[in-house]
Design an enzyme around this catalytic site. Structure first.
Site, mmCIF file in Angstrom:
data_model
loop_
_atom_site.group_PDB
_atom_site.id
_atom_site.type_symbol
_atom_site.label_atom_id
_atom_site.label_comp_id
_atom_site.label_asym_id
_atom_site.label_seq_id
_atom_site.Cartn_x
_atom_site.Cartn_y
_atom_site.Cartn_z
ATOM 1 N N ASN A 190 6.331 11.085 -6.436
ATOM 2 C CA ASN A 190 4.859 11.048 -6.440
ATOM 3 C C ASN A 190 4.222 10.161 -5.364
ATOM 4 O OD1 ASN A 190 5.732 8.851 -7.940
ATOM 5 N ND2 ASN A 190 4.059 8.966 -9.414
ATOM 6 N N GLU A 285 11.318 0.988 -12.888
ATOM 7 C CA GLU A 285 9.896 1.346 -13.061
ATOM 8 C C GLU A 285 9.887 2.779 -13.569
ATOM 9 O OE1 GLU A 285 7.188 -0.404 -12.701
ATOM 10 O OE2 GLU A 285 8.000 -2.188 -11.737
ATOM 11 N N CYS A 319 2.360 7.410 -12.681
ATOM 12 C CA CYS A 319 2.868 6.694 -13.868
ATOM 13 C C CYS A 319 1.726 5.983 -14.570
ATOM 14 C CB CYS A 319 3.936 5.702 -13.451
ATOM 15 S SG CYS A 319 3.337 4.517 -12.243
HETATM 16 P P1 NAP Z 1 13.051 11.529 -11.532
HETATM 17 O O1 NAP Z 1 13.291 12.948 -11.766
HETATM 18 O O2 NAP Z 1 13.567 10.553 -12.517
HETATM 19 O O3 NAP Z 1 13.628 11.214 -10.060
HETATM 20 C C1 NAP Z 1 13.464 9.957 -9.462
HETATM 21 C C2 NAP Z 1 14.537 9.761 -8.415
HETATM 22 O O4 NAP Z 1 15.813 9.694 -9.056
HETATM 23 C C3 NAP Z 1 14.640 10.897 -7.400
HETATM 24 O O5 NAP Z 1 15.029 10.368 -6.155
HETATM 25 C C4 NAP Z 1 15.756 11.733 -7.988
HETATM 26 O O6 NAP Z 1 16.404 12.540 -7.040
HETATM 27 C C5 NAP Z 1 16.687 10.662 -8.496
HETATM 28 N N1 NAP Z 1 17.609 11.082 -9.553
HETATM 29 C C6 NAP Z 1 17.551 12.164 -10.362
HETATM 30 N N2 NAP Z 1 18.603 12.166 -11.204
HETATM 31 C C7 NAP Z 1 19.343 11.071 -10.905
HETATM 32 C C8 NAP Z 1 20.551 10.509 -11.415
HETATM 33 N N3 NAP Z 1 21.228 11.076 -12.424
HETATM 34 N N4 NAP Z 1 21.017 9.365 -10.877
HETATM 35 C C9 NAP Z 1 20.349 8.746 -9.862
HETATM 36 N N5 NAP Z 1 19.204 9.231 -9.333
HETATM 37 C C10 NAP Z 1 18.701 10.370 -9.863
HETATM 38 O O7 NAP Z 1 11.479 11.225 -11.400
HETATM 39 P P2 NAP Z 1 10.387 12.021 -10.553
HETATM 40 O O8 NAP Z 1 10.086 13.301 -11.239
HETATM 41 O O9 NAP Z 1 10.747 12.046 -9.114
HETATM 42 O O10 NAP Z 1 9.130 11.032 -10.681
HETATM 43 C C11 NAP Z 1 8.263 11.040 -11.761
HETATM 44 C C12 NAP Z 1 8.611 9.941 -12.750
HETATM 45 O O11 NAP Z 1 8.556 8.668 -12.116
HETATM 46 C C13 NAP Z 1 7.601 9.857 -13.886
HETATM 47 O O12 NAP Z 1 8.281 9.666 -15.099
HETATM 48 C C14 NAP Z 1 6.764 8.639 -13.529
HETATM 49 O O13 NAP Z 1 6.146 8.012 -14.634
HETATM 50 C C15 NAP Z 1 7.785 7.761 -12.897
HETATM 51 N N6 NAP Z 1 7.143 6.773 -12.041
HETATM 52 C C16 NAP Z 1 7.038 5.483 -12.498
HETATM 53 C C17 NAP Z 1 6.359 4.522 -11.736
HETATM 54 C C18 NAP Z 1 6.218 3.108 -12.230
HETATM 55 O O14 NAP Z 1 5.740 2.255 -11.468
HETATM 56 N N7 NAP Z 1 6.596 2.807 -13.459
HETATM 57 C C19 NAP Z 1 5.811 4.888 -10.505
HETATM 58 C C20 NAP Z 1 5.938 6.211 -10.074
HETATM 59 C C21 NAP Z 1 6.606 7.145 -10.848
HETATM 60 P P3 NAP Z 1 15.966 14.088 -6.865
HETATM 61 O O15 NAP Z 1 14.552 14.077 -6.422
HETATM 62 O O16 NAP Z 1 16.890 14.579 -5.843
HETATM 63 O O17 NAP Z 1 16.146 14.710 -8.227
#
Ligand code: NAP
Length: 521
Positions: A190, A285, A319
């Protein structure tokens, strides 16, 4: 109108726009080559070199699923090389004086701003981000680079005198902050530029080397940022960037030579990583389910406009998005009327159109998930005020009222432009419902009674509570981070750097100096 944007010719136009090398500043030419199909094949950054791999991942634009570019699909072999490079060079930036490190980041800021248009158009295409949001992301990244002197200033130690007991008398200790070694940064889709940069900047500033695994949905803008760091003078091997799927992130996270994982992403992946990383520092996060609490004495115009902004900005894919509203009975009807009026001012469409505020969601499965949550709420008795429809990857802004507590949307992260509203008796009921969530990242409260605001803020189990505005992490000037399933640790200027250093204690025996013996004479 939206349909016009979704016609195939727009797909062609996307491809043409990206592949025109002139769209990307000339400084980026070493990081990609132009494929026979016309799309850009990006390289990844390994041990100071831009490396092309045969195995590729397609980066498609959420605007219409058109091909934007491809990136290498790294294997465990390249992942090992990246960690080895960062490990071997782990002291390279540690030995650079802080003033020189800050100069490197200031040069990076100038380069980022000189190439702002390339970054904005890339962010818009790869993440489907409306132009104004993309500009905001570049600006926030530049601001973070500008504030590196401030951030560095937070690295402080302490002196502990030993005049505590017979055992410690005649000794003292210095407690220093030292770098951890190799920091692995895994970032979400995002904020592909800003979030990734705000992990890398403090890690390097603190003297660590980094390995980065950006999201495979939209890795381009961070590859471009890496090129900028390279030109600005970050020492060779101090930053390695691996493009690949989640599985390669998991492999990297378990690597013995990685000393810290800083991960931003979903709670599901964060929990999985927490189970497998082994003994290393962990900063998570994760997801959120932020709520807005509108109390009876609130400024309703302000509450309505902030709630809509906090819910719909970047289509709710944040988030810190407001994704539940608890409004006191006495003002509920007028609040809903205002919120509907406000929502109508939001335009859906191609994010490259400057008048558009709501672009596409990141992909079709995100649209399906949002739609499933909305329909589940309607099936369980929620009233639909507007929306609940989509075209392609574009989900229309949706408002649901009187959403029952058993609706999934009251508890699961939405990541879409939806406002579910529930009427409550008073602040106590709102706090109780807010705290029943598995998440604890951000929330906000609207009231003109500051004593009440303070009470609500103190009782909410959130990392951050905002009074009379929508939550917003911005440049990270204030610390933020989650409680419960929203994560561990805090990010922000000065706070991230604290997470990326560890304490070392040096104890001095001053007895040979005979200071105490002389004083006691
Ligand atoms: P995601 O699906 O969890 O992916 C995040 C990152 O992790 C991507 O680089 C992804 O790679 C990688 N990943 C996926 N599976 C993995 C595994 N088994 N082991 C290690 N890395 C792995 O999240 P997203 O859809 O990109 O982002 C949205 C989420 O992020 C939401 O839940 C949001 O709330 C959260 N977020 C939190 C904050 C905060 O400050 N708390 C800020 C921003 C976003 P790929 O893209 O190649 O799958």
């Amino acid at each position: 109108m939206l349909r016009n944007y979704l016609e195939p010719k727009w797909g062609m136009r996307i491809i043409n726009e990206v592949t025109k090398a002139s769209r990307l500043g000339t400084i980026f030419s070493p990081i990609y080559s132009v494929a026979a199909s016309g799309s850009l094949d990006f390289k990844m950054f390994l041990n100071g070199k831009w490396v092309m791999l045969e195995q590729r991942i397609e980066v498609r634009s959420p605007i219409d699923d058109g091909l934007v570019a491809t990136v290498p699909n790294a294997s465990e072999q390249e992942a090992d090389q990246a960690v080895q490079s960062s490990y071997v060079h782990r002291n390279a930036i540690r030995t650079v004086p802080a003033v020189e490190k800050i100069e490197i980041f200031q040069r990076a800021r100038e380069l980022l701003l000189q190439n702002k248009d390339s970054f904005v158009s890339t962010l818009t295409l790869e993440a489907g981000k409306p132009v104004s949001n993309a500009e905001g992301e570049v600006k926030a990244t530049a601001e973070r680079l500008k504030l590196t002197p401030e951030e560095y200033g937070k690295i402080r130690g302490e002196h502990i005198p030993g005049d505590w007991s017979d055992e410690t008398i005649g000794t003292s200790a210095d407690v220093l902050r030292e770098p951890l070694g190799v920091v692995l940064a895994i970032s979400p889709f995002n904020y592909p530029l800003y979030i990734t940069a705000t992990k890398v900047i403090p890690a390097l500033l603190a003297g660590n080397s980094v390995v980065v695994k950006p999201s495979s949905q939209d890795p381009l803008s961070f590859l471009m940022f890496t090129r900028i760091l390279e030109i600005a003078g970050v020492p060779t091997g101090t930053i390695n960037v691996i493009t690949g799927k989640g599985s390669i992130g998991e492999y990297l996270a378990q690597h013995d030579k990685v000393n810290m994982l800083t991960f931003t992403g979903s709670t599901e992946v964060g929990k999985r990583l927490a189970r497998v990383v082994g003994i290393k520092e962990l900063h998570l996060e994760l997801g959120g389910k932020g709520c807005a609490i509108i109390l009876g004495d609130a400024d309703i115009d302000l509450a309505a406009s902030e709630t809509v902004k906090g819910s719909f900005s970047y289509s709710g894919q944040r988030c810190d998005a407001i994704s539940r509203v608890f409004v006191e009975f006495s003002v509920a009807d007028v609040f809903m009327k205002r919120i509907l009026e406000e929502a109508k001012t939001y335009k859906v469409g191609d994010p490259r159109d400057r008048t558009v505020q709501i672009g596409p969601l990141i992909n079709r499965s995100a649209v399906e998930k949002v739609n499933e949550l909305v329909n589940d709420a309607i099936d369980r008795g929620a009233k639909l005020l507007t929306g609940a429809k989509f075209e392609g990857n574009y989900y229309y802004p949706t408002i649901l009222c009187d959403v029952p507590l058993n609706a999934r949307i009251m508890w699961e992260e939405t990541f879409g432009p939806v406002i579910p509203i529930m009427r409550v008796k008073d602040a106590d009921e709102a706090i109780d419902l807010a705290n029943r969530s598995q998440y604890g990242l951000d929330s906000c409260v609207f009231t003109t009674n500051l004593n009440l605001a303070r009470k609500v803020a103190k009782r909410l189990e959130e990392g951050e509570v905002t009074i009379n505005a929508a939550p917003r992490h911005g440049v990270g000037y204030y610390p933020f981070g989650g409680n419960k399933n929203s994560g561990l640790g805090r990010e922000g200027i000065g706070y991230s750097i604290e997470e990326m250093t560890r304490l070392k204690t040096i104890v001095y025996n001053w007895k040979p100096a005979k200071v105490w013996a002389d004083l006691m004479k």
